[in-house]
Scaffold this motif. Structure first.
Motif, mmCIF file in Angstrom:
data_model
loop_
_atom_site.group_PDB
_atom_site.id
_atom_site.type_symbol
_atom_site.label_atom_id
_atom_site.label_comp_id
_atom_site.label_asym_id
_atom_site.label_seq_id
_atom_site.Cartn_x
_atom_site.Cartn_y
_atom_site.Cartn_z
ATOM 1 N N MET A 4 -12.211 -14.675 -3.537
ATOM 2 C CA MET A 4 -11.591 -14.536 -2.221
ATOM 3 C C MET A 4 -12.681 -14.661 -1.168
ATOM 4 O O MET A 4 -13.824 -14.275 -1.399
ATOM 5 N N GLN A 5 -12.301 -15.188 -0.013
ATOM 6 C CA GLN A 5 -13.210 -15.339 1.128
ATOM 7 C C GLN A 5 -12.734 -14.430 2.259
ATOM 8 O O GLN A 5 -11.527 -14.281 2.450
ATOM 9 N N PHE A 6 -13.683 -13.865 2.991
ATOM 10 C CA PHE A 6 -13.370 -12.956 4.082
ATOM 11 C C PHE A 6 -14.196 -13.310 5.310
ATOM 12 O O PHE A 6 -15.288 -13.842 5.195
ATOM 13 N N GLY A 7 -13.684 -12.951 6.462
ATOM 14 C CA GLY A 7 -14.439 -13.090 7.701
ATOM 15 C C GLY A 7 -14.321 -14.462 8.319
ATOM 16 O O GLY A 7 -13.573 -15.327 7.845
ATOM 17 N N PRO A 8 -15.081 -14.661 9.393
ATOM 18 C CA PRO A 8 -15.009 -15.943 10.108
ATOM 19 C C PRO A 8 -15.497 -17.092 9.225
ATOM 20 O O PRO A 8 -16.379 -16.924 8.386
ATOM 21 N N GLN A 9 -14.897 -18.252 9.419
ATOM 22 C CA GLN A 9 -15.301 -19.448 8.673
ATOM 23 C C GLN A 9 -16.683 -19.901 9.130
ATOM 24 O O GLN A 9 -17.012 -19.812 10.310
ATOM 25 N N ARG A 10 -17.478 -20.378 8.181
ATOM 26 C CA ARG A 10 -18.784 -20.942 8.519
ATOM 27 C C ARG A 10 -19.050 -22.126 7.603
ATOM 28 O O ARG A 10 -18.571 -22.184 6.483
ATOM 29 N N ARG A 11 -19.822 -23.067 8.129
ATOM 30 C CA ARG A 11 -20.183 -24.273 7.371
ATOM 31 C C ARG A 11 -21.534 -24.066 6.727
ATOM 32 O O ARG A 11 -22.434 -23.488 7.329
ATOM 33 N N TYR A 12 -21.678 -24.570 5.501
ATOM 34 C CA TYR A 12 -22.960 -24.508 4.798
ATOM 35 C C TYR A 12 -22.968 -25.556 3.694
ATOM 36 O O TYR A 12 -21.926 -26.105 3.337
ATOM 37 N N ALA A 23 -17.366 -15.907 5.732
ATOM 38 C CA ALA A 23 -18.736 -15.387 5.778
ATOM 39 C C ALA A 23 -19.048 -14.492 4.580
ATOM 40 O O ALA A 23 -20.216 -14.302 4.229
ATOM 41 N N TRP A 24 -18.018 -13.949 3.947
ATOM 42 C CA TRP A 24 -18.192 -13.058 2.804
ATOM 43 C C TRP A 24 -17.306 -13.514 1.657
ATOM 44 O O TRP A 24 -16.254 -14.092 1.878
ATOM 45 N N ALA A 25 -17.736 -13.223 0.427
ATOM 46 C CA ALA A 25 -16.959 -13.603 -0.753
ATOM 47 C C ALA A 25 -16.856 -12.422 -1.713
ATOM 48 O O ALA A 25 -17.776 -11.609 -1.825
ATOM 49 N N GLN A 68 0.801 -18.657 5.007
ATOM 50 C CA GLN A 68 1.840 -18.041 5.826
ATOM 51 C C GLN A 68 1.227 -17.218 6.968
ATOM 52 O O GLN A 68 1.874 -16.338 7.515
ATOM 53 N N GLY A 69 0.001 -17.530 7.296
ATOM 54 C CA GLY A 69 -0.738 -16.761 8.295
ATOM 55 C C GLY A 69 -1.738 -15.873 7.578
ATOM 56 O O GLY A 69 -1.407 -15.238 6.581
ATOM 57 N N LEU A 70 -2.962 -15.867 8.065
ATOM 58 C CA LEU A 70 -4.022 -15.112 7.406
ATOM 59 C C LEU A 70 -3.700 -13.627 7.329
ATOM 60 O O LEU A 70 -3.131 -13.057 8.257
ATOM 61 N N VAL A 71 -4.068 -13.028 6.214
ATOM 62 C CA VAL A 71 -4.000 -11.578 6.108
ATOM 63 C C VAL A 71 -5.379 -11.030 6.448
ATOM 64 O O VAL A 71 -6.391 -11.727 6.322
ATOM 65 N N SER A 72 -5.425 -9.795 6.864
ATOM 66 C CA SER A 72 -6.709 -9.161 7.160
ATOM 67 C C SER A 72 -6.833 -7.880 6.357
ATOM 68 O O SER A 72 -5.831 -7.282 5.940
ATOM 69 N N VAL A 73 -8.069 -7.468 6.125
ATOM 70 C CA VAL A 73 -8.336 -6.231 5.402
ATOM 71 C C VAL A 73 -8.074 -5.070 6.344
ATOM 72 O O VAL A 73 -8.606 -5.023 7.447
ATOM 73 N N GLU A 74 -7.255 -4.132 5.888
ATOM 74 C CA GLU A 74 -6.967 -2.949 6.690
ATOM 75 C C GLU A 74 -7.760 -1.742 6.220
ATOM 76 O O GLU A 74 -8.172 -0.920 7.015
ATOM 77 N N SER A 75 -7.992 -1.648 4.903
ATOM 78 C CA SER A 75 -8.810 -0.551 4.381
ATOM 79 C C SER A 75 -9.267 -0.882 2.969
ATOM 80 O O SER A 75 -8.710 -1.760 2.310
ATOM 81 N N LEU A 76 -10.270 -0.146 2.529
ATOM 82 C CA LEU A 76 -10.802 -0.307 1.179
ATOM 83 C C LEU A 76 -11.150 1.071 0.657
ATOM 84 O O LEU A 76 -11.755 1.870 1.372
ATOM 85 N N ALA A 111 -22.582 -12.596 0.651
ATOM 86 C CA ALA A 111 -22.507 -13.647 1.667
ATOM 87 C C ALA A 111 -22.947 -14.948 0.993
ATOM 88 O O ALA A 111 -24.111 -15.080 0.612
ATOM 89 N N PRO A 112 -22.034 -15.912 0.806
ATOM 90 C CA PRO A 112 -22.396 -17.160 0.125
ATOM 91 C C PRO A 112 -23.544 -17.899 0.814
ATOM 92 O O PRO A 112 -23.587 -17.993 2.046
ATOM 93 N N CYS A 113 -24.458 -18.392 -0.006
ATOM 94 C CA CYS A 113 -25.597 -19.199 0.447
ATOM 95 C C CYS A 113 -26.463 -18.487 1.479
ATOM 96 O O CYS A 113 -27.060 -19.131 2.345
ATOM 97 N N VAL A 114 -26.542 -17.182 1.382
ATOM 98 C CA VAL A 114 -27.433 -16.390 2.218
ATOM 99 C C VAL A 114 -28.406 -15.696 1.275
ATOM 100 O O VAL A 114 -28.002 -15.126 0.262
ATOM 101 N N ASP A 115 -29.690 -15.778 1.589
ATOM 102 C CA ASP A 115 -30.705 -15.176 0.738
ATOM 103 C C ASP A 115 -30.724 -13.664 0.965
ATOM 104 O O ASP A 115 -31.533 -13.144 1.732
ATOM 105 N N ALA A 116 -29.787 -12.985 0.327
ATOM 106 C CA ALA A 116 -29.665 -11.533 0.439
ATOM 107 C C ALA A 116 -29.092 -11.001 -0.872
ATOM 108 O O ALA A 116 -28.465 -11.741 -1.639
#
Length: 131
Positions: A4-12, A23-25, A68-76, A111-116
């Motif tokens: 699953m992918q979360f957060g704003p879209q980014r190109r890499y 931005a997160w996976a 059907q429209g993006l869902v967002s995380v409400e809690s974890l 974070a995909p393709c981030v050195d962390a």
């Protein structure tokens, strides 16, 4: 594996290909269940069958959670046993249960393709590589 992918879209670039993802996976390799209100939408077993069954399940999940429209995380909520429950908007719920298999990865958040460092749960515990 559920991805699953979360957060704003980014190109890499990944392995020489241009991608656009969140931005997160989250990658889940242990037992999981996606629910909508009081019914089960998909489980780990739905991705473990034939390629056709896995592709159909992935397409169905994509349609429900994105099409059907993006869902967002409400809690974890996370548990000492390595599991977690993610509550999404529109009544969706992801329950992840650690398999408790030694030296076997349950899930990871990164974070995909981030050195962390990746946050990794292995055998129901935070893996050393997470630090």
């Amino acid at each position: 594996m559920l991805t699953m992918q979360f957060g704003p879209q980014r190109r890499y670039s990944f392995r020489g290909r241009e991608r656009e993802d969140g931005a997160w996976a989250l990658h889940v390799q242990c037992d999981w269940q996606m629910e909508h209100e009081d019914s089960t939408v998909a489980t780990r077993l739905d991705l473990r069958g034939s390629d056709e069954k896995a592709h159909d399940t992935a397409a169905r999940l994509h349609e429900l959670l994105v099409g059907q429209g993006l869902v967002s995380v409400e809690s974890l909520s996370a548990y000492d046993t390595g599991g977690m429950v993610v509550l999404f908007s529109r009544g969706y719920r992801l329950a992840v249960v650690s398999d408790g298999v030694e030296d076997d990865e349950d899930w990871r958040f990164f974070a995909p393709c981030v050195d962390a460092a990746h946050f990794v749960i292995e055998d129901g515990k935070v893996a050393a590589e997470s630090y």
